[in-house]
Design a protein around this motif. Sequence first.
Motif, PDB file in Angstrom:
ATOM      1  N   TYR A  23       0.821  -1.203   0.000  1.00 29.15           N
ATOM      2  CA  TYR A  23       0.000   0.000   0.000  1.00 29.15           C
ATOM      3  C   TYR A  23       0.860   1.260   0.000  1.00 29.15           C
ATOM      4  N   GLY A  24       2.128   1.088  -0.356  1.00 31.56           N
ATOM      5  CA  GLY A  24       3.043   2.211  -0.482  1.00 31.56           C
ATOM      6  C   GLY A  24       4.467   1.714  -0.450  1.00 31.56           C
ATOM      7  N   VAL A  25       5.390   2.629  -0.735  1.00 31.25           N
ATOM      8  CA  VAL A  25       6.804   2.252  -0.702  1.00 31.25           C
ATOM      9  C   VAL A  25       7.168   1.753   0.690  1.00 31.25           C
ATOM     10  N   LYS A  26       7.763   0.602   0.737  1.00 38.18           N
ATOM     11  CA  LYS A  26       8.199  -0.079   1.961  1.00 38.18           C
ATOM     12  C   LYS A  26       7.043  -0.539   2.848  1.00 38.18           C
ATOM     13  N   ASP A  27       5.799  -0.393   2.384  1.00 38.38           N
ATOM     14  CA  ASP A  27       4.626  -0.845   3.143  1.00 38.38           C
ATOM     15  C   ASP A  27       4.025  -2.056   2.459  1.00 38.38           C
ATOM     16  N   THR A  28       4.164  -3.207   3.097  1.00 39.13           N
ATOM     17  CA  THR A  28       3.632  -4.435   2.518  1.00 39.13           C
ATOM     18  C   THR A  28       2.917  -5.244   3.586  1.00 39.13           C
ATOM     19  N   ASP A  29       2.085  -6.169   3.130  1.00 39.23           N
ATOM     20  CA  ASP A  29       1.377  -7.027   4.067  1.00 39.23           C
ATOM     21  C   ASP A  29       1.088  -8.359   3.393  1.00 39.23           C
ATOM     22  N   LYS A  30       0.754  -9.358   4.229  1.00 39.27           N
ATOM     23  CA  LYS A  30       0.534 -10.701   3.726  1.00 39.27           C
ATOM     24  C   LYS A  30      -0.871 -10.869   3.188  1.00 39.27           C
ATOM     25  N   GLY A  31      -0.983 -11.742   2.174  1.00 38.26           N
ATOM     26  CA  GLY A  31      -2.276 -12.171   1.694  1.00 38.26           C
ATOM     27  C   GLY A  31      -2.603 -13.540   2.251  1.00 38.26           C
ATOM     28  N   GLU A  32      -3.483 -14.260   1.551  1.00 41.34           N
ATOM     29  CA  GLU A  32      -3.957 -15.538   2.079  1.00 41.34           C
ATOM     30  C   GLU A  32      -2.999 -16.703   1.875  1.00 41.34           C
ATOM     31  N   VAL A  33      -2.034 -16.593   0.948  1.00 45.03           N
ATOM     32  CA  VAL A  33      -1.109 -17.693   0.682  1.00 45.03           C
ATOM     33  C   VAL A  33       0.327 -17.193   0.678  1.00 45.03           C
ATOM     34  N   SER A  34       0.762 -16.596   1.765  1.00 44.33           N
ATOM     35  CA  SER A  34       2.057 -15.921   1.801  1.00 44.33           C
ATOM     36  C   SER A  34       3.226 -16.818   2.215  1.00 44.33           C
ATOM     37  N   ASP A  35       2.959 -17.997   2.762  1.00 48.51           N
ATOM     38  CA  ASP A  35       4.050 -18.856   3.232  1.00 48.51           C
ATOM     39  C   ASP A  35       4.987 -19.211   2.083  1.00 48.51           C
ATOM     40  N   GLY A  36       6.297 -19.006   2.309  1.00 47.87           N
ATOM     41  CA  GLY A  36       7.297 -19.343   1.305  1.00 47.87           C
ATOM     42  C   GLY A  36       7.593 -18.209   0.343  1.00 47.87           C
ATOM     43  N   TYR A  37       6.917 -17.080   0.519  1.00 46.89           N
ATOM     44  CA  TYR A  37       7.107 -15.919  -0.343  1.00 46.89           C
ATOM     45  C   TYR A  37       7.470 -14.692   0.491  1.00 46.89           C
ATOM     46  N   SER A  38       8.278 -13.813  -0.090  1.00 47.16           N
ATOM     47  CA  SER A  38       8.523 -12.510   0.498  1.00 47.16           C
ATOM     48  C   SER A  38       8.458 -11.469  -0.614  1.00 47.16           C
ATOM     49  N   VAL A  39       8.261 -10.220  -0.224  1.00 46.95           N
ATOM     50  CA  VAL A  39       8.145  -9.146  -1.206  1.00 46.95           C
ATOM     51  C   VAL A  39       8.962  -7.943  -0.754  1.00 46.95           C
ATOM     52  N   SER A  40       9.238  -7.079  -1.709  1.00 45.25           N
ATOM     53  CA  SER A  40       9.876  -5.808  -1.384  1.00 45.25           C
ATOM     54  C   SER A  40       9.422  -4.749  -2.369  1.00 45.25           C
ATOM     55  N   ARG A  41       9.300  -3.549  -1.835  1.00 41.11           N
ATOM     56  CA  ARG A  41       8.922  -2.414  -2.685  1.00 41.11           C
ATOM     57  C   ARG A  41       9.743  -1.211  -2.234  1.00 41.11           C
ATOM     58  N   SER A  42      10.834  -0.985  -2.919  1.00 38.20           N
ATOM     59  CA  SER A  42      11.745   0.098  -2.572  1.00 38.20           C
ATOM     60  C   SER A  42      11.435   1.385  -3.329  1.00 38.20           C
ATOM     61  N   LYS A  43      10.653   1.284  -4.379  1.00 35.08           N
ATOM     62  CA  LYS A  43      10.191   2.465  -5.100  1.00 35.08           C
ATOM     63  C   LYS A  43       8.801   2.196  -5.660  1.00 35.08           C
ATOM     64  N   THR A  44       8.089   3.266  -5.963  1.00 36.45           N
ATOM     65  CA  THR A  44       6.678   3.149  -6.345  1.00 36.45           C
ATOM     66  C   THR A  44       6.478   2.197  -7.498  1.00 36.45           C
ATOM     67  N   GLU A  45       7.365   2.223  -8.472  1.00 35.62           N
ATOM     68  CA  GLU A  45       7.125   1.509  -9.715  1.00 35.62           C
ATOM     69  C   GLU A  45       7.471   0.026  -9.683  1.00 35.62           C
ATOM     70  N   ASP A  46       8.184  -0.440  -8.685  1.00 34.07           N
ATOM     71  CA  ASP A  46       8.641  -1.828  -8.695  1.00 34.07           C
ATOM     72  C   ASP A  46       8.181  -2.599  -7.465  1.00 34.07           C
ATOM     73  N   PHE A  47       7.699  -3.823  -7.707  1.00 35.39           N
ATOM     74  CA  PHE A  47       7.246  -4.701  -6.620  1.00 35.39           C
ATOM     75  C   PHE A  47       7.828  -6.074  -6.928  1.00 35.39           C
ATOM     76  N   LEU A  48       8.704  -6.545  -6.053  1.00 35.77           N
ATOM     77  CA  LEU A  48       9.399  -7.798  -6.284  1.00 35.77           C
ATOM     78  C   LEU A  48       8.806  -8.909  -5.425  1.00 35.77           C
ATOM     79  N   LEU A  49       8.655 -10.073  -6.027  1.00 41.23           N
ATOM     80  CA  LEU A  49       8.209 -11.260  -5.308  1.00 41.23           C
ATOM     81  C   LEU A  49       9.338 -12.274  -5.310  1.00 41.23           C
ATOM     82  N   THR A  50       9.730 -12.736  -4.120  1.00 41.05           N
ATOM     83  CA  THR A  50      10.813 -13.706  -4.001  1.00 41.05           C
ATOM     84  C   THR A  50      10.310 -15.002  -3.404  1.00 41.05           C
ATOM     85  N   LEU A  51      10.633 -16.077  -4.082  1.00 39.55           N
ATOM     86  CA  LEU A  51      10.419 -17.418  -3.542  1.00 39.55           C
ATOM     87  C   LEU A  51      11.757 -17.803  -2.899  1.00 39.55           C
ATOM     88  N   GLU A  52      11.769 -17.909  -1.610  1.00 33.54           N
ATOM     89  CA  GLU A  52      13.031 -18.043  -0.891  1.00 33.54           C
ATOM     90  C   GLU A  52      13.735 -19.360  -1.215  1.00 33.54           C
TER      91      GLU A  52
END
Lengths: 114, 111
Positions: free
Chosen positions: A50-79
Motif C-alpha cells: 500500500y506504499g513504498v516499503k509498506d507491505t502485508d501478507k495475503g492468504e497464501v504468503s508462506d514461502g514468499y517474500s516481497v519488497s517495494r523500494s520504489k513506487t514503480e517496482d514490486f518484487l516477489l521472491t520465492l526463498e
Amino acid sequence: DAGITQSPRHKVTETGTPVTLRCHQTENHRYMYWYRQDPGHGLRLIHYSYGVKDTDKGEVSDGYSVSRSKTEDFLLTLESATSSQTSVYFCAISESPAGVHEQYFGPGTRLTVT
Amino acid sequence: TQLLEQSPQFLSIQEGENLTVYCNSSSVFSSLQWYRQEPGEGPVLLVTVVTGGEVKKLKRLTFQFGDARKDSSLHITAAQPGDTGLYLCAGAVGSNYKLTFGKGTLLTVNP
C-alpha cells in the motif's frame, strides 16, 4: 491498458533455488499486488503493498517474500522454490477510491519448479 | 474470509445464444468488478458496479448488482466466439483495498 510489465514471462527452476519475479508499473499507482492462479483455486493473493516499503501478507504468503523500494517496482521472491509453487503469477496495480478498488493486471509469469 | 461463488463453472454454447453467469456471496460488497481473462493473458477489467440495483451495459454485455450488494450477474446477448474466455467476479468489502475473487466461469462460444 495500464502500463504493467512482468519479468521474466516464463521461468523453469529447480527445487530449492531462490527465484525473484519483478513487476514494473508506469502508472504511479499506490497499491500493488501479487497473485497466483491455479486450476481449481482461482486467483489467490500472496502479498500486497500500500506504499513504498509498506507491505502485508495475503492468504497464501508462506514461502514468499516481497519488497517495494520504489513506487514503480514490486518484487516477489520465492526463498526456496518448491514444486507446489509451480503456478502462473500475476501482478496487479490499483489507485481507486476506498471501496472501489479496480485492479489492472500484468501479463503474468509462468513459473515451473522441477 | 469472504467467499464469492460463481456459477456455472463451465459453459459451452453456440454462437448467437444468450447466457447469464452469476456471482453470489453472503457478504456485502462496497463494489464489485467483472473481469475477462483470455488464455495466456492477465484478467482485463470489464466493469465496476457500486450501487445496489445498478445495471451497466457494455455493448452486448449487461451487468447487474443485487439490491443488497451481495450478488451480481452478467448477461451476454447473442454470444460470439470472441466472447470466449474466463469471466471472473471480484468484490471489495468496505474500504478494504483487497479484492476477493470468485473462481470464474469458463465460457466457450462455438461458431
